[in-house]
Every structure is written in C-alpha cells, then in structure tokens.
Design an enzyme around this catalytic site. Structure first.
Site, PDB file in Angstrom:
ATOM      1  CB  SER A 178     -39.644  31.305   3.820  1.00  0.00           C
ATOM      2  OG  SER A 178     -39.239  31.981   4.980  1.00  0.00           O
ATOM      3  CE  LYS A 197     -40.862  26.556   5.991  1.00  0.00           C
ATOM      4  NZ  LYS A 197     -40.929  27.915   5.408  1.00  0.00           N
ATOM      5  CB  SER A 205     -38.127  29.916   7.313  1.00  0.00           C
ATOM      6  OG  SER A 205     -39.351  29.850   6.616  1.00  0.00           O
TER       7      SER A 205
END
Ligand code: GLN
Length: 449
Positions: free
Chosen positions: A168, A69, A144
């Site tokens: 997330s 990420k 996310s």
C-alpha cells in the site's frame, strides 16, 4: 531549492510553507481528493515552530508539512480509515510515529484519503470517494495509501506517511511517480496504526526525493519499549550515510518478474538497472520459483487477521457496527475471514498459509543472500482508469509483486524508473532485514543518474 533547503536557509518560514500548501489544497484538492481533513491548527503549530527556529532549538523536520494516512492516530484529528464505520472518530492520542514527528518539529498538514480500512490497491473503495492520480489524469493513484501518494505528487505536502500491509505504500508510489518505503517489519512502531493485518502492517514514508524519505524514516524508526513487535534497533542515521556510489553492489533480478509484469513495465525497470550498472553496480539473475504462491498466502493471512481486527467495531465503542455500514470489499474480507476462522480447527487454510509464508520468507532470504538488493517491477500492470470495473481477483493481482516483502518481513522501496505513455512506472528494491540504507542508496543513485 527544495522546501527543506529553503527552510534550513531561512528563505522560507514554517508558516509560509504551511500556508502555501494549505492554499494549494484549497485550490486543487477538490479535483484530486487526496485529503479527508486538513489540520485546522496547522498554521498555529507552524508559528510555534518558527519561534523554535529563531531560538535555534528546532528539530530535524522543522517546518516540513506532513500528510498522514487516515488510519494513523493524530490527536484531535479524525482517524476514519476512510470508512463510514469511523466517520466521526476523533483520535484521542498520537501514534508513536506522530509523537516522533512532533518531537522533530514536523507539522501535520492533514489526514489523507485511502482505500477503506486499507483494503484495496486503487484508492477507489473510500467512503469519501476515489482519489485521482495527479501524475496520470483519469487513472487510479494506486492504494491503499492513495491520498498520501497523491498529496506528494500534487505538491500538497513535503512528506507523507502511509501504511503497507501488502504494497500500500509502494503501489501508489509507483503509479504516482514518487518515492515510497516499506520498512523492515518491526523497525517502525505500529502503536497508533489501525490494523489491517497486524503481522504484516508497517508504517513508512512517501516523498518526492530520496533524501527527505530517508529523513522521515530515520525520525520514525527505532525501538519502542511499549511495543513487543518493534525490533531493538537504536536511532538510525540514513541521511548522513546516503551515497550514490554503488561500486561493490550486486543487484539481483528474478527472471520470474518477466512472467508476471507487462513488457513495457519490465522495459522501464531494465532501463533503470542499466543506469545503476553505469554507476558501479553489477546485475545478476536470481530465482524466485515460488513467487506465484505469495498472493494466495497473503490474502488468506489478511482475511483472518482483518476479521479478527474488525471485531472491535461492534457499534458500542466506536462509531457504527462495521458490517452494517462498510463497503463491499471490506464486507467480503470479513465474511471470508469469518469462514476461514471457523474452519480453522482442521488447520486447512490459515495454518497452510503460515507454512507457505515460511517458504516464501526462506526463498526471499536465500535469493538475497548472494546479492545486496533484488530489483524488479512494483505492479504487474499500469493503473486502470477510475471507474473502470475490475473484479476482485484482478484487483488482488496488483499486489503480486509487493506482498513477498511483507510476508518475508524485509524492507522494500520504490522510486520512479520511467514512464509508459506518460504514466509513471516505479522500480522496486528489496533488501535483507534492516538494510534500508542499501535501498536508499540505490534509489539515490537512480535519482541522480
Ligand atoms: N492491496 C493489498 C490489500 O488489499 C494491500 C493493502 C495494504 O498494503 N494495506 O490487502
């Protein structure tokens, strides 16, 4: 055979593994948009790992391609947080989790797309554009950690790292039909993770199967002497203890879940629970009467902590001044966080949120005291279509069932339970602090059953 087995048996080299993922990304990521950047040195790094394999001194992750990420620092690659603010920010060091992955010879394949600064539940707020859900065309992948989950679902990497402040990792794992784990707060070092809310953030794995999720978790977990918030736990060995035998396991289901999640989601979760019962577990009812308080508690906490974390983006040290270039959701949080912080002298908001946080933690731990796991839905509803306009409160409502684990600091994991009209639906397991093994075992049983 999985890539891991192929690599271990010598049927596949690290270089071949990386090349096939790079080709897949090249061919299909234009449409999915899971990656912000691929690692230009991935093939070179894979060759070096192949040398180590030949010499018989390669680590546990040898040759596996890992997507990261974009809010985790990987030296030499950009850590953008999917924001214009850090658009050109090249990480000058490796986060602790990345050091540990490299030590075990995992290969970073690239940096994944996400909601801007991890603020969101849909993957749509990225400065680099929305990510598509590879498992449900036209729909959001969740967020996310949208790009990390999508990279796994689209077969662009063996494993991925996400971060989970309020769901997330678990929310996109559910929507994309993959495995995702939010570890106990403090189990995995946060050093090198760019904060959303430091008292809630944890890094964790996303994977296509439970074994490889357990493998990545055991590599990244454990005490870091440089970090005050890591727990003093030593190296874990989840993979060798994986067991699908659930005899003796008691799994709690809270009746409140039925009030908040759509009927068709509950149906899939109950179906998965029935499978676990067939494998020896017993299912009982637990109560979570304060479940509805978790969401406002979470958002108050996040607004204040995020506001404070963003003060470093003043345009002098990194990139741009955040308020000048960020998207609407990030700006909303900064403004609300500033307002709440100013009012804080009267203890009206943040202090109240802390009180509720203690209450929720107590309630979760009490409910867990009589059972091994609490299982339930991950999100209250199915992922919406990309571009469908939904208001901020409706977006926040996606997090209703994932934020309690962060507020309580307990581990939680998600695996696909079934599908509703071809859209994946995940079941979420919660356990007591540091009981990740039980979550992994329940997921392992479900995967096999
Ligand atoms: N959707 C939640 C939020 O917007 C959770 C984000 C996260 O876990 N990073 O804050």
């Amino acid at each position: 055979m999985s890539a891991l087995e192929e690599l271990q048996s010598g049927a596949l080299t690290a270089e071949e593994n990386v090349v096939r993922y790079l080709e897949a990304i090249e061919a299909r990521d234009g449409e999915i948009n899971a990656f912000i950047e691929v690692n230009p040195r991935a093939i070179e790094e894979a060759r070096a790992v192949d040398e180590k394999i030949k010499q018989g001194r390669a680590g546990k992750l040898a040759g596996l391609a890992i997507a990261v990420k974009s809010n985790i620092n990987v030296r030499g690659l950009r850590a953008t947080c999917a924001s214009k603010t850090l658009e050109n920010y090249v990480a000058p060091y490796d986060a602790t989790v990345i050091e540990r992955i490299r030590r075990e010879d995992g290969i970073i394949i690239g940096m994944t797309n996400m909601d801007e600064f991890a603020c969101g539940s849909s993957g749509e707020t990225s400065y680099f554009g929305a990510t598509q859900n590879p498992a449900a065309k036209g729909r959001i992948p969740g967020g996310s950690s949208s790009g990390s989950a999508a990279a796994i679902a689209a077969n662009f990497a063996d494993l991925a790292l996400g971060s989970d402040t309020g769901g997330s990792i678990r929310n996109p794992a559910s929507h994309c039909g993959v495995v995702g784990i939010k570890p106990t707060y403090g189990l995995v070092p946060r050093y090198g993770l760019i904060d959303l809310a430091m008292s809630l953030d944890q890094i964790g794995p996303l994977a296509r199967d439970v074994y490889s999720a357990a493998l990545l978790l055991e590599v990244i977990a454990g005490y870091n002497p440089k970090e005050a918030t890591t727990l003093r736990v030593s190296q874990q060995n989840y993979t060798s203890k994986l067991s699908a035998d659930l005899s003796g396991y008691t799994i709690g289901f809270a009746k409140e879940f039925e009030e908040y999640a759509a009927k068709e989601i509950i149906r899939e979760v109950k179906h998965a629970l029935a499978k676990l019962e067939a494998q020896g577990a017993s299912v009982v009812e637990v109560e979570l009467p304060n479940l509805s308080k978790a969401l406002p508690t979470y958002y108050l906490t996040v607004f204040v902590e995020f506001f404070s974390a963003t003060r470093r983006y003043d345009g002098r040290r990194y990139g741009y001044r955040i308020e000048e270039v960020c998207g609407e959701e990030v700006l909303r949080r900064i403004l609300l966080g500033r307002y709440i912080s100013q009012k804080e002298y009267s203890g009206k908001y943040y202090r109240r949120a802390l009180q509720f946080r203690s209450l929720i933690k107590k309630e979760m731990l009490e409910a867990l005291s009589g059972v091994d796991l609490i299982a339930g839905p991950t999100t209250p509803k199915l992922p919406h279509r990309i571009g469908e306009s939904i208001d901020p409160l409706a977006m926040y409502a996606y997090d209703l069932l994932t934020v309690p684990a962060n507020l309580a600091g307990i581990p939680a994991g998600v695996i696909k339970a079934g599908e509703v009209g071809e859209i994946p639906v995940g079941i979420q397991f919660h356990a007591k602090p540091l009981e990740e093994q039980k979550i992994l075992n329940a997921m392992y049983a479900l995967e096999g059953g």
